[in-house]
Design an enzyme around this catalytic site. Structure first.
Site, PDB file in Angstrom:
ATOM      1  N   GLU A 168       4.180 -16.310 -10.947  1.00  0.00           N
ATOM      2  CA  GLU A 168       3.191 -16.382  -9.871  1.00  0.00           C
ATOM      3  C   GLU A 168       3.678 -17.031  -8.578  1.00  0.00           C
ATOM      4  O   GLU A 168       3.195 -18.104  -8.188  1.00  0.00           O
ATOM      5  CB  GLU A 168       1.945 -17.132 -10.359  1.00  0.00           C
ATOM      6  CG  GLU A 168       1.291 -16.484 -11.550  1.00  0.00           C
ATOM      7  CD  GLU A 168      -0.033 -17.143 -11.926  1.00  0.00           C
ATOM      8  OE1 GLU A 168      -0.370 -18.192 -11.342  1.00  0.00           O
ATOM      9  OE2 GLU A 168      -0.718 -16.589 -12.784  1.00  0.00           O
ATOM     10  N   GLU A 356      -0.155 -12.708 -18.723  1.00  0.00           N
ATOM     11  CA  GLU A 356      -1.162 -13.748 -18.950  1.00  0.00           C
ATOM     12  C   GLU A 356      -2.550 -13.185 -18.744  1.00  0.00           C
ATOM     13  O   GLU A 356      -2.803 -12.471 -17.764  1.00  0.00           O
ATOM     14  CB  GLU A 356      -1.020 -14.926 -17.965  1.00  0.00           C
ATOM     15  CG  GLU A 356       0.053 -15.904 -18.300  1.00  0.00           C
ATOM     16  CD  GLU A 356       0.112 -17.068 -17.313  1.00  0.00           C
ATOM     17  OE1 GLU A 356      -0.931 -17.422 -16.711  1.00  0.00           O
ATOM     18  OE2 GLU A 356       1.210 -17.618 -17.133  1.00  0.00           O
TER      19      GLU A 356
HETATM   20  C1  GCO Z   1      -1.133 -20.150 -13.761  1.00  0.00           C
HETATM   21  C2  GCO Z   1      -0.118 -20.306 -14.799  1.00  0.00           C
HETATM   22  C3  GCO Z   1      -0.615 -20.910 -16.045  1.00  0.00           C
HETATM   23  C4  GCO Z   1      -2.024 -21.435 -16.042  1.00  0.00           C
HETATM   24  C5  GCO Z   1      -3.022 -20.373 -16.352  1.00  0.00           C
HETATM   25  C6  GCO Z   1      -4.469 -20.836 -16.364  1.00  0.00           C
HETATM   26  O1  GCO Z   1      -1.556 -19.060 -13.517  1.00  0.00           O
HETATM   27  O2  GCO Z   1      -1.569 -21.139 -13.206  1.00  0.00           O
HETATM   28  O3  GCO Z   1       0.682 -19.220 -15.033  1.00  0.00           O
HETATM   29  O4  GCO Z   1       0.336 -21.902 -16.136  1.00  0.00           O
HETATM   30  O5  GCO Z   1      -2.155 -22.463 -16.938  1.00  0.00           O
HETATM   31  O6  GCO Z   1      -2.929 -19.355 -15.414  1.00  0.00           O
HETATM   32  O7  GCO Z   1      -4.857 -21.231 -15.081  1.00  0.00           O
END
Ligand code: GCO
Length: 447
Positions: A168, A356
């Site tokens: 991200e 994710e």
């Molecule tokens: C993000 C990360 C994760 C987070 C998840 C929940 O997107 O912040 O990849 O580490 O923990 O997305 O917010």
């Protein structure tokens, strides 16, 4: 409550994901240097309840047991990230063999259990020593990252075949350099602009580093996309939408695709482009084997008093029309389809993987059980839209739940529980929630 797995086919990858700082603990073990998240969490007032990752889920030590759990639930893949300062404690020079040895053991432990390791090279824990020299706002970090990527791939590349360069980029640059709510806690449009360009360059340099050391592996990167709902239909609204999309994902995707920066969308993008030098336009291009999509909710636009931008992407919170998670995010399953379609429209990448997707809700452990039926509904409804995307010809062939374990949710600390497995942070006892058992049942019947 079940879900038909047939539309996903036999080659679909079912996995769970986590990130080093959020689960490992042992922040000073085996020669590790400090990361920006060690510094940030140890700075009073930055993280809810003063929580830190010093202990987290103790996964650095308990990984064999956690991988037993992954296997017993029926998942075929584990996505984990490497902590850069465990490998290169001060970000350059000395490569710490003990750090590489650790992840080599984790890789072997996955393979011994029939679990495929998917490795993320950067999930936000930059060596603090590099931050002291400017972090991603300093162009020399690009070369440091490429060296680190090469060192890791050289060691693990005989066994790891899926690599994710960044987690991200839009999130860690904007929350870390512009909004100041994640490490390194800066609020500087100037440094943000520099960081964005250097991160885009590092995506490409890192991909080259991995390919040189581990030829034939699948190299991708993971982007967060929250499709933005247009605020209205006037030309002013349209301009605001374009600006937010440029900031939210376009300026991170398009340079790597060889499309350059969307400079007409917002003044801040022109600030980013100003950091281009020499052959950057060519060097920034990556031929991805796959792209990871991380999807949680849809976005909207809110006015922002930030130089170079009048609007920024933000999350919706319409309590009357939608279910809201403890993160304050709307549950919007159809958005996962829209985000996949956004990526697919570019026609630049052969396949996509959901790296994710998951939800934080108020879980309660009663008599050894967490009845998280809202989480089951969440996954089922999102997976139905993933199946719809496949039926419509979008090549998506994997899904990783965020996350196996409850863990440190960055600035939100341990209050936000995203796990399929409940963690008691005092005793480190793990208890699979009903959602974990739901997946177990589902995957046991998979084609
Ligand atoms: C993000 C990360 C994760 C987070 C998840 C929940 O997107 O912040 O990849 O580490 O923990 O997305 O917010």
């Amino acid at each position: 409550m079940s879900l038909d797995l047939a539309p996903f086919g036999p080659d679909f990858t079912w996995g769970v994901a986590h990130a080093s700082y959020q689960v490992e603990g042992h922040h000073e073990a085996d020669g590790k240097g400090p990361s920006i998240w060690d510094t940030f969490t140890h700075t009073p007032g930055k993280v809810r309840n003063g929580d830190t990752g010093d202990v987290a889920c103790d996964h650095y030590q308990r990984y064999p047991l956690d991988l037993d759990l992954v296997r017993s639930l029926g998942f075929a893949a584990q996505r984990f990230s490497i902590s850069w300062p465990r490998i290169v404690p001060i970000g350059r020079g000395f490569v710490n063999r003990a750090g590489l040895d650790h992840y080599s053991r984790v890789t072997d432990a996955c393979l011994e259990r029939g679990i495929e390791p998917w490795v993320t090279l950067y999930h936000w824990d930059l060596p603090q020593a590099l931050q002291d020299a400017g972090g991603w706002a300093n162009r020399s970090t690009v070369g440091r990252f490429a060296d680190y990527a090469h060192a890791v791939a050289e060691r693990l590349g005989d066994r790891v075949h899926h690599w994710i360069i960044f987690n991200e980029p839009s999130v860690f640059t904007s929350l870390g350099y512009l909004m100041g709510i994640h490490a390194p806690g800066l609020r500087s449009p100037r440094r943000f602009a520099a960081a964005v360009h250097h991160v885009n360059l590092a995506q490409a340099a890192g991909a080259r580093g991995v390919r040189a050391a581990a030829p034939g592996s699948q190299v991708g990167t993971s982007h967060a996309i929250s499709p933005i709902e247009p605020p209205g239909t006037s030309s002013r609204h349209e301009r605001a939408l374009h600006a937010a999309e440029a900031l939210g994902h376009r300026m991170f995707l398009e340079p790597n695709f060889g499309l350059g920066y969307p400079t007409d969308a917002a003044p801040i993008v022109r600030l980013v482009e100003r950091h281009q030098r020499g052959d950057d336009e060519h060097d920034i291009v990556v031929d991805w084997d796959f792209l990871g999509l991380q999807y949680y909710t849809k976005g909207k636009i809110r006015p922002a008093p930030i130089p170079g931008m009048r609007f920024v992407p933000s999350t919706n919170r319409d309590f009357r029309r939608h279910e809201i998670t403890t993160m304050g995010w709307e549950v919007r399953p159809e958005g996962i389809y829209d985000a996949l379609a956004t990526l697919h429209r570019y026609g630049k990448v052969p396949r996509f993987v959901i790296t994710e997707n998951g939800v934080a809700i108020p879980d309660v452990l009663i008599d050894g059980r967490v009845r998280d039926h809202r989480r089951i509904d969440f996954f089922r409804s999102h997976l139905e839209h993933v199946a719809r995307a496949r039926a419509d010809g979008i090549p998506v062939d994997g899904f990783f739940c965020w996350s196996l374990l409850d863990n440190l949710e960055w600035a939100e600390g341990y209050d936000q529980r995203f796990g399929l497995v409940h963690v008691d942070f005092d005793t480190q006892v793990r208890t699979p929630k009903d959602s974990a058992l739901w997946f177990q049942g589902l995957l046991a019947d998979s084609p």
